[in-house]
Design an enzyme around this catalytic site. Structure first.
Site, PDB file in Angstrom:
ATOM      1  CE1 TYR A 148      43.122  37.470  51.285  1.00  0.00           C
ATOM      2  CE2 TYR A 148      43.544  39.096  49.573  1.00  0.00           C
ATOM      3  CZ  TYR A 148      42.661  38.306  50.287  1.00  0.00           C
ATOM      4  OH  TYR A 148      41.314  38.353  50.004  1.00  0.00           O
ATOM      5  CG  ASP A 240      49.268  36.451  44.126  1.00  0.00           C
ATOM      6  OD1 ASP A 240      48.971  37.274  43.236  1.00  0.00           O
ATOM      7  OD2 ASP A 240      48.554  36.218  45.120  1.00  0.00           O
ATOM      8  CE  LYS A 268      44.632  44.049  45.029  1.00  0.00           C
ATOM      9  NZ  LYS A 268      45.235  43.025  45.828  1.00  0.00           N
TER      10      LYS A 268
HETATM   11  C1  PLP Z   1      44.469  41.683  46.198  1.00  0.00           C
HETATM   12  C2  PLP Z   1      45.239  40.406  46.080  1.00  0.00           C
HETATM   13  C3  PLP Z   1      44.639  39.207  45.694  1.00  0.00           C
HETATM   14  C4  PLP Z   1      43.149  39.068  45.533  1.00  0.00           C
HETATM   15  O1  PLP Z   1      42.644  39.855  44.519  1.00  0.00           O
HETATM   16  P1  PLP Z   1      41.076  40.254  44.571  1.00  0.00           P
HETATM   17  O2  PLP Z   1      40.876  40.975  43.269  1.00  0.00           O
HETATM   18  O3  PLP Z   1      40.891  41.094  45.779  1.00  0.00           O
HETATM   19  O4  PLP Z   1      40.306  38.987  44.639  1.00  0.00           O
HETATM   20  C5  PLP Z   1      45.439  38.108  45.474  1.00  0.00           C
HETATM   21  N1  PLP Z   1      46.770  38.172  45.662  1.00  0.00           N
HETATM   22  C6  PLP Z   1      47.382  39.304  46.043  1.00  0.00           C
HETATM   23  C7  PLP Z   1      48.866  39.323  46.192  1.00  0.00           C
HETATM   24  C8  PLP Z   1      46.638  40.453  46.296  1.00  0.00           C
HETATM   25  O5  PLP Z   1      47.245  41.551  46.733  1.00  0.00           O
END
Ligand code: PLP
Length: 423
Positions: A148, A240, A268
């Site tokens: 994701y 990511d 985060k």
């Molecule tokens: C949470 C997450 C996102 C998206 O971040 P948001 O602040 O929810 O838009 C992207 N990549 C990873 C790996 C994530 O866990």
């Protein structure tokens, strides 16, 4: 005699929320669809604990889905936000806190020679992809099934997180023409990497610690092979680290595995619970961004002083000595016993943990899907009744924080012993 916890006020608010918001929520997994039942409304949080509007107390292993590595309402973070707010909440000009947070991020991530702050992880990955396409003048991107990367169009193809929970791997509303430029492969499949025409790939994006289909560990050599194939072909490697950054080590998976990304995305933890994301990497690539280059990207609230303040306070706490050692020791105490009690296929990396209720080895999205989600749902509710809040979906992970005490862990394990008996 113990009282059955009441959820009256949460139930009432839920009925109201359903009138206001699609599915009652502003982000899908919060709706408990993966486990059934009504979500609780949180009144306040402190340290490792949440209190709902009916006064029930929970040991929290969701941690706002990752940011709260220091625990909730950490005094330094609260103070930093209060101080920043007194000076004004948004300026629309450069501000000194942007520089301090950039320093803290870059110290931990040497591959991020330049950085840009945004407001969410989604913005970070979406912008990094655009930048990679602008830099390489190629359209196609490569991602992995079940990973994701936020909800931008190009990335909502075979995505995990809510997509996995609701079994809608591809979102409606994403034009087939966009999705066509996204190539997806199964994780951990070395041979599949050789089937790709790398010369037409702008970038490959991966969670180096895949944590949005439950927790899956990459096989040794997989990231290295991606690094090699991308370097040879001129494709960019985007790691990511929105979850793994400042989580699995201060310098994220890049520090842990000794690998360098061309571009890194963060979110985060670096916002300390306020809305922040960031992307950054090689200076020659980053300088392609407006205003120096032709790739457009902007944000009214980007670099927001409150968000920067919360991030600075968080990362400064994480710079103290032995923070990650302490977290690892706590996580080991929880993880070792958890594995024995809960069984299933339990996975842990540092303070991230997850149990799949399956006999299969879980190495990719397909094997993650073999988990008995009904069993997970039962386990989730049995734990919640005993005051332990786990992710309301099999396809999310548990987050341990520095605020979780040995007592919290003992209490959690006692609850797990009882919860398992109900399965
Ligand atoms: C949470 C997450 C996102 C998206 O971040 P948001 O602040 O929810 O838009 C992207 N990549 C990873 C790996 C994530 O866990």
């Amino acid at each position: 005699m113990e009282m059955t916890p009441s959820h009256q006020y949460s139930e009432k608010l839920w009925q109201e929320a359903l009138q206001h918001f699609p599915g009652g929520v502003n982000s899908p997994v919060r709706a408990f669809r993966g486990v059934g039942g009504t979500p609780f409304f949180t009144q306040r949080a402190k340290g490792s604990r949440l209190w709902d509007v009916d006064g029930n107390e929970y040991i929290d292993y969701v941690g706002s889905w990752g940011p709260m590595i220091l625990g909730h309402a950490h005094p330094q973070v609260v103070r930093a936000v209060q101080e920043a707010a007194r000076d004004g909440t948004s300026f629309g000009t450069p501000n000194p806190r942007e520089i301090r947070l950039a320093q803290l991020v870059r110290e931990a991530f040497p591959s991020m020679q330049k950085i840009r702050f945004v407001n969410s992880g989604t913005e970070a990955t979406m912008s990094a992809i655009r930048l990679a396409r602008g830099f390489t003048k190629r359209d196609k991107i490569l991602k992995f099934e079940g990973c994701y990367h936020g909800h931008a169009d190009a990335l909502l193809v075979k995505a995990g997180s809510g997509g996995a929970t609701f079994d809608v791997p591809d979102s409606a509303g994403v034009p087939a023409d966009f999705a066509r430029n996204t190539v997806t492969l199964p994780l951990n499949d070395f041979a599949a990497l050789d089937t790709v025409n790398w010369r037409e790939i702008a970038c490959v994006i991966i969670e180096p610690v895949p944590a949005n289909m439950g927790l899956i560990l990459l096989k040794p050599g997989f990231l290295e092979k991606l690094r090699k194939l991308s370097r040879e072909s001129g494709a960019l490697l985007i790691l990511d680290e929105v979850i793994s950054g400042f989580r699995v080590a201060r310098g994220g998976a890049q520090e842990l595995f000794g690998i360098q990304a061309d571009l890194t995305t963060l979110g985060k933890i670096i916002g300390g619970g306020l809305p922040v994301g960031a992307f950054g990497g090689r200076a020659d690539i980053m300088d392609m961004l407006a205003p120096t280059g032709p790739v457009y990207q902007a944000g009214t609230l980007s670099g927001n002083p409150l968000a920067m303040a919360a991030g600075i306070a968080t990362l400064e706490e994480l710079s103290k000595s032995d923070v990650y050692g302490k977290l690892e020791r706590r996580a080991t105490n929880l993880g070792d016993e958890w594995k024995k009690v809960v069984k299933g296929h339990s996975v842990r990396l540092g303070s991230l943990f997850c149990t799949f209720f399956t006999d299969r080895e879980v190495v990719d999205y397909a094997s993650a899907k073999t988990s008995d989600t009904k069993r997970y749902a039962k386990f989730f509710h049995a734990m919640l009744e005993r005051g332990v809040y786990l992710a309301p979906s099999q396809f999310e992970v548990g987050f341990l924080s520095l605020a979780h005490t040995e007592t919290d862990i003992e209490e959690t394990l006692r609850a797990a012993v009882e919860a398992v008996k109900t399965l």
